[in-house]
Design a protein around this motif. Structure first.
Motif, short mmCIF file in Angstrom:
data_model
loop_
_atom_site.label_atom_id
_atom_site.label_comp_id
_atom_site.label_asym_id
_atom_site.label_seq_id
_atom_site.Cartn_x
_atom_site.Cartn_y
_atom_site.Cartn_z
N GLU A 649 30.14 8.76 35.95
CA GLU A 649 30.50 10.13 35.60
C GLU A 649 31.50 10.15 34.43
OE1 GLU A 649 30.63 14.16 35.51
OE2 GLU A 649 29.23 12.88 36.64
N LEU A 650 32.45 9.20 34.44
CA LEU A 650 33.43 9.14 33.36
C LEU A 650 32.77 8.73 32.04
CD1 LEU A 650 36.48 7.52 35.18
CD2 LEU A 650 36.08 9.93 34.67
N ILE A 651 31.76 7.85 32.11
CA ILE A 651 31.02 7.47 30.89
C ILE A 651 30.32 8.69 30.31
CG2 ILE A 651 29.09 6.10 30.01
CD1 ILE A 651 29.87 3.95 32.09
N ARG A 652 29.68 9.48 31.20
CA ARG A 652 28.97 10.68 30.72
C ARG A 652 29.94 11.67 30.08
NH1 ARG A 652 26.59 9.95 35.97
NH2 ARG A 652 24.50 9.02 35.79
N ARG A 653 31.15 11.82 30.67
CA ARG A 653 32.12 12.73 30.08
C ARG A 653 32.55 12.24 28.70
NH1 ARG A 653 36.30 13.86 35.09
NH2 ARG A 653 34.78 14.70 36.59
N ALA A 654 32.78 10.94 28.57
CA ALA A 654 33.20 10.39 27.28
C ALA A 654 32.11 10.60 26.23
CB ALA A 654 33.54 8.92 27.42
N VAL A 655 30.85 10.41 26.62
CA VAL A 655 29.74 10.63 25.70
C VAL A 655 29.68 12.09 25.27
CG1 VAL A 655 27.21 10.65 25.53
CG2 VAL A 655 28.38 8.67 26.53
N GLU A 656 29.91 12.99 26.25
CA GLU A 656 29.86 14.41 25.95
C GLU A 656 30.93 14.79 24.92
OE1 GLU A 656 28.08 17.96 25.93
OE2 GLU A 656 27.42 16.20 27.07
N PHE A 691 36.50 4.18 27.86
CA PHE A 691 35.11 4.45 27.48
C PHE A 691 35.05 5.21 26.14
CE2 PHE A 691 34.19 4.51 32.29
CZ PHE A 691 33.94 3.15 32.28
N TRP A 692 35.91 6.21 25.99
CA TRP A 692 35.92 7.03 24.76
C TRP A 692 36.26 6.16 23.56
CZ3 TRP A 692 39.71 8.46 21.21
CH2 TRP A 692 39.39 9.54 20.37
N ASN A 693 37.26 5.26 23.72
CA ASN A 693 37.63 4.37 22.60
C ASN A 693 36.47 3.47 22.20
OD1 ASN A 693 40.22 5.20 22.02
ND2 ASN A 693 41.21 3.79 23.45
N LEU A 694 35.77 2.90 23.21
CA LEU A 694 34.67 1.98 22.90
C LEU A 694 33.52 2.73 22.22
CD1 LEU A 694 34.59 -0.24 26.13
CD2 LEU A 694 35.63 -0.76 23.92
N GLY A 761 43.90 0.60 13.92
CA GLY A 761 43.47 -0.54 14.73
C GLY A 761 44.18 -0.62 16.08
N LEU A 762 44.45 0.54 16.71
CA LEU A 762 45.15 0.54 18.00
C LEU A 762 44.21 0.75 19.18
CD1 LEU A 762 48.30 2.68 17.13
CD2 LEU A 762 48.13 0.21 17.27
N GLY A 763 43.06 1.38 18.95
CA GLY A 763 42.18 1.78 20.06
C GLY A 763 41.75 0.60 20.91
N LEU A 764 41.28 -0.49 20.26
CA LEU A 764 40.81 -1.64 21.04
C LEU A 764 41.97 -2.36 21.73
CD1 LEU A 764 38.07 -3.13 18.68
CD2 LEU A 764 37.76 -1.76 20.74
N ALA A 765 43.13 -2.44 21.06
CA ALA A 765 44.28 -3.08 21.70
C ALA A 765 44.68 -2.31 22.96
CB ALA A 765 45.45 -3.15 20.71
N ILE A 766 44.71 -0.98 22.85
CA ILE A 766 45.05 -0.16 24.01
C ILE A 766 44.00 -0.32 25.11
CG2 ILE A 766 45.32 2.22 24.82
CD1 ILE A 766 46.52 2.85 22.04
N SER A 767 42.73 -0.33 24.72
CA SER A 767 41.65 -0.43 25.71
C SER A 767 41.73 -1.74 26.49
CB SER A 767 40.29 -0.32 25.01
OG SER A 767 40.14 0.95 24.43
N ARG A 768 41.98 -2.87 25.77
CA ARG A 768 42.06 -4.14 26.50
C ARG A 768 43.25 -4.13 27.47
NH1 ARG A 768 41.81 -10.26 24.17
NH2 ARG A 768 39.62 -9.99 24.74
N ASN A 769 44.41 -3.64 27.04
CA ASN A 769 45.57 -3.62 27.93
C ASN A 769 45.34 -2.72 29.13
OD1 ASN A 769 48.12 -5.15 26.85
ND2 ASN A 769 47.13 -4.29 25.04
#
Length: 946
Positions: A649-656, A691-694, A761-769
């Motif tokens: 459900e969270l993936i679908r919201r991020a896609v939306e 999910f939104w960052n990726l 270049g912060l999105g991926l760093a934040i996502s991994r953490n």
């Protein structure tokens, strides 16, 4: 297989044990002598006479047992090895309890220090095992057959003591019975009854009244049948007939008023009394006589057994025993003495001491005659060399010679007890060598070491102490050591030291000690007590280690840490202020753009530019949020509000959310969410952020006509089931040398990509953490430039909520329209205040505006009927937090806080002040309106079902 519980709990065995009267009895020298004897002969630290009942083992005597067990004199059965001896009825040898299948799990190994164990059963003449006589060592040990035999012989002595106790008790009971019978004959009368031929009682004496418990009138209305035991009433007619004819004496059972029965001896004879034929019955209660007869029988049996056991004890004792008459001829001896002298036992009898023993016999005979003449024993007679019966064995022997006296005090002869002490003396020599070795070791160490008496007085210092302080040994003993302790530290040290001496507990303290050059250096002193078997402190052992350099290093490290923490606080404050200063100017711009977009008179040619402006303001706010997220992550202040959520459900919201951006970029996006376990324990907002960052990252680096694919599937691994989410794109790809740095903050792989696509270049760093904070992993792979990239997210799965927990929430019906909601809007920025109030009024809300704390409070005092406060936190003449507290002190009003500060602590302060919602600037007007609607719902009627 032996039934351990059944053997220990056997009623007959327990009854026999209690008959001894030994349970919970006081210590007795006769038993303690045997345990000490066993300890010496077996060289065992601990020896016990252990009696095992249904719940515990009770120590009639104990040697070497530690506290608290020596005071309690008992342990639970969980600590008992002796119960296995009771169950098996055989001696039990255990070389190492830690590996023995019967006892390796016993609590006695750790709590009593039992490692090696030897126990022999204490068995009564009727075959009941009362407990065991056991020896215990705290080290592994193989018990020899001689040691088993020795302990068995001593166990016989224990049973002899027990038997003698019972015999003495029997004699005392017999004496008491005789006294009782004598008293009855002198002062009491037998029961006398006169009975008719039909059994009716016509007369009874006082003894009958007392014996049966009936009053005299009741007795005279009773039949003799009512006094007889029901099992013997059928005999009464024949007995009465025989008694009437020729007289009869017999024994039977009579019954008292309370139902109890007792044996009686009846002497009955017919007699003519006043013209009536009656039976005169003299009845004697023979309960005590029967009991006495039984006790006397037991006494004779026990006496016979005791004599046999004493003979066995003397014959089997591990030390040499002999009895000489007044002419120094052998009268009795045991096998141990015969072996030492090299002659059989029979060859000794009636031969003199000199004929049997070695050439030194003349000296011994003279001393033995002196014992007979003076009646004074000779103890500790020492012999060294070979004994006649042990050629080639050079040993050391210790003998005690004591006079044997008759009842009138005459000396009848000499008793001899001889024991070999060769091994003991070797042990003492080894102990002295060990003491010299450890003293040398103590003098060689670098630490300062000392020994105190129990009261704290110093009796020994090692050589290092003397070298360090420069004091002679005689100046350090006693209490002189205090002169070398720094005065300030000495006060604290003495307090700790005196308290520890009082409590008998170890202590540790840091203090400064002056060296021979006058310099005070820091040391850490540790002092421990050495206690005796009763737990009393005998000595204190102390060691002091120089920690001066370590203390100096710690102080330098502490100063550096304080400086670093101060820098961290300054940096956090700077970032918070920077965030506030960057966010605050964006709010009037964003609100103005929103107002212009909603204004129908705005030209269509201007609207695209306004949309661009609005998107860039949102991008700027996102960059600020990313910077603050990195700061939270770096300092470990990231907070997760976790719950079980549906990842699909969270993936679908991020896609939306990204749908418009994907469409405008001309990219195809497809999803294949096939995972069956897609619920995870996570913070829903943060997981959606990942999910939104990726997805946004994939869209950003994919050119028009490209594709982004999102997959989910299940994986089982060593750590359990995992949910896997892949985000794959056909974009610019990642160079091999840039791949290891792709998750570093402020990096995007290489400079060319940064110039072309922009960003921090912060999105991926934040996502991994964030992923790692959820217990998952995030990895990236790429075939190189132009080959696209794949990001793989793995998260531990959680059990899906029950269907009833996932039921849709009830529909809320707002009971009041916007026109009925009166808002107090407080904002010090004039542009923001003007535009935001216009937008709110355009939506139909009633709005009262205030540009500072004072004007807002004036509106409150005027009692304007507003029911919602929307206030900036930072006002020129006060704080929005204080404003909300004062308003809520007057009325129950909900509020929305507006602030350029968005850290968790800022949100918490807003909540504490009474605000329901905290919005971080720049505040998008739709977001503000949504918050207003949520608060309106809180004031609405109860929810209604759809």
């Amino acid at each position: 297989m032996i039934d351990l519980d059944a053997s220990v709990q056997a009623p007959a065995r327990l009854a026999s044990l209690r008959e001894t009267g030994l349970l919970d009895s006081q210590p007795e020298p006769s038993f303690d002598r045997l345990t000490r004897l066993a300890s010496r002969f077996l060289n065992a630290p601990v020896t016990l006479i252990s009696l095992v009942d249904e719940h515990r083992q009770y120590f009639k005597s104990c040697v070497g047992l530690p506290e608290p067990w020596v005071s309690a004199r008992e342990t639970p059965l969980s600590h008992s090895f002796c119960r296995h001896v009771v169950a098996s009825r055989e001696p039990l040898r255990i070389a190492d309890a830690r590996t023995h299948r019967l006892v390796r799990d016993s609590l006695a190994i750790d709590e009593l220090g039992v490692v090696a164990y030897l126990g022999v059963p204490l068995t009564t003449s009727d075959g009941h095992v009362l407990g065991s006589f056991c020896a215990i060592d705290s080290r592994p040990r193989e018990w020899t057959d001689d040691e088993v035999e020795t302990l068995s012989d001593l166990a016989c002595s224990v049973m002899t003591e027990i038997t003698l106790r019972r015999d003495v008790a029997d004699r005392r009971n017999a004496a008491r019975l005789l006294d009782r019978y004598r008293l009855l004959s002198e002062h009491a009368r037998d029961i006398v009854l006169f009975v008719r031929s039909d059994g009716r009682i016509v007369e009874a004496n006082d003894a009958a009244v007392a014996a049966y418990g009936y009053d005299r009138d009741t007795l005279l209305r009773m039949s003799i049948l009512e006094l007889r035991d029901s099992n013997t009433t059928s005999l009464v007619p024949d007995q009465m007939a025989q008694a009437d004819g020729q007289g009869l004496t017999f024994e039977t059972m009579h019954r008292r008023k309370n139902g109890s029965t007792f044996p009686v001896e009846v002497s009955s004879r017919g007699a003519e009394i006043a013209g009536e034929r009656l039976l005169l019955s003299i009845i004697r209660d023979i309960s005590e006589r029967r009991r006495a007869e039984e006790e006397l029988r037991h006494f004779r049996d026990h006496l016979s057994e005791t004599l046999a056991q004493l003979e066995a004890l003397v014959a089997g004792a591990p030390f040499a025993l002999a009895l000489l008459d007044s002419d120094l001829r052998f009268v009795r001896l045991n096998e141990a003495m015969a072996r030492i002298n090299g002659e059989p036992t029979s060859a000794h009898l009636h031969r003199s001491y000199g004929e049997i023993t070695s050439a030194s016999a003349a000296v011994d005979e003279s001393a033995l005659r002196e014992v007979i003449e003076t009646g004074v024993p000779r103890l500790g007679v020492y012999h060294e060399g070979e004994m006649p019966g042990l050629p080639g064995h050079v040993g050391r022997w210790l003998s005690n010679w004591y006079p044997v006296r008759a009842a009138d005090g005459r000396v009848l002869g000499v008793g001899i007890m001889t024991a070999e002490i060769t091994e003991q003396m070797r042990s003492e020599e080894a102990l002295r060598y060990s003491e010299r070795r450890y003293r040398t070791l103590i003098d060689g160490v670098l630490q300062l070491m000392w020994v105190n008496e129990a009261d704290g007085r110093t009796i020994f210092f090692n050589r290092r102490w003397q070298e360090y302080s420069g004091y002679a040994p005689e100046l350090l003993t006693g209490h002189s050591w205090r002169h070398v302790i720094q005065a300030e530290d000495l006060i604290r040290l003495r307090q700790i030291r005196d308290a520890s001496i009082q409590a008998g507990e170890p202590y540790e303290c840091e203090y400064r000690i002056r060296n021979r050059d006058g310099e005070f250096r820091w040391h850490i002193g540790r002092v421990v007590p050495m206690k005796d078997r009763e737990g009393k402190v005998e000595n204190w052992f102390g060691v002091a280690t120089d920690i001066h350099d370590l203390k100096r290093a710690e102080e330098e490290l502490r100063a550096a840490r304080d400086a670093a923490e101060a820098g961290t606080r300054a940096r956090d404050q700077f970032l918070a202020v920077l965030s506030h200063e960057l966010r605050t100017p964006l709010t009037p711009v964003l609100v103005s753009v929103t107002a212009m977009l909603e204004d129908p008179e705005t030209p269509e040619s201007v609207r695209p530019a306004l949309e661009v402006t609005k998107r860039n303001i949102a991008l700027e706010a996102k960059l600020i949020d990313d910077l603050l997220d990195i700061t939270r992550i770096t300092h470990g202040k990231l907070h997760l509000g976790r719950q079980v959520v549906d990842a699909h459900e969270l993936i679908r919201r991020a896609v939306e959310i990204c749908r418009d951006e994907v469409g405008s970029a001309g990219i195809a996006l497809s999803m294949h969410l096939v995972a069956t376990a897609h619920h995870v324990d996570a913070d829903p907002a943060r997981l959606q952020q990942i999910f939104w960052n990726l997805i946004k990252n994939a869209v950003k680096f994919t050119r028009k006509g490209g594709m982004v694919v999102i997959n989910s599937y299940d994986v089982d691994g060593p750590a359990g089931p995992r949910l896997v989410v892949e985000v794959r794109d056909t974009g610019v790809g990642i160079a091999p040398e840039a791949l290891p740095k792709i998750f570093n903050a402020f990096e995007q792989g290489d400079k060319e990509v940064t110039r072309q696509f922009g960003g921090l270049g912060l999105g991926l760093a934040i996502s991994r953490n964030l992923t790692e904070a959820h217990g998952g992993t995030l990895t990236a792979s790429s075939g190189g430039r132009g080959q696209g990239a794949t990001f793989v997210l793995r998260l531990p799965v959680a059990a899906a909520p029950r269907p009833d927990a996932m039921a849709p929430a009830p529909r809320i019906v707002t009971a009041r329209p916007p026109s009925s909601l009166h808002i107090l809007l407080v904002e010090d920025n004039a542009d923001t205040l003007r535009v935001m109030s216009r937008l709110l009024r355009r939506r139909g809300y009633q709005v009262t505006v205030a540009s500072c704390f004072t004007l807002a409070m004036d509106a409150v005092v005027r009692e304007e009927p507003f029911n919602l406060v929307v206030s900036d936190i930072g006002l020129p003449d006060g704080s929005g937090l204080e404003l909300m507290r004062r308003i809520r002190a007057r009325r129950d009003v909900k509020g929305i806080a507006l602030s350029g500060y968005g850290m968790e602590d800022d949100v918490r302060k807003s909540r504490d002040a009474g605000f329901s919602v905290h919005l971080t600037k720049p505040v998008d007007f739709p977001t503000l309106e949504q918050a207003i609607q949520e608060i309106a719902r809180l004031e609405a009627e109860e929810p209604v079902e759809p």
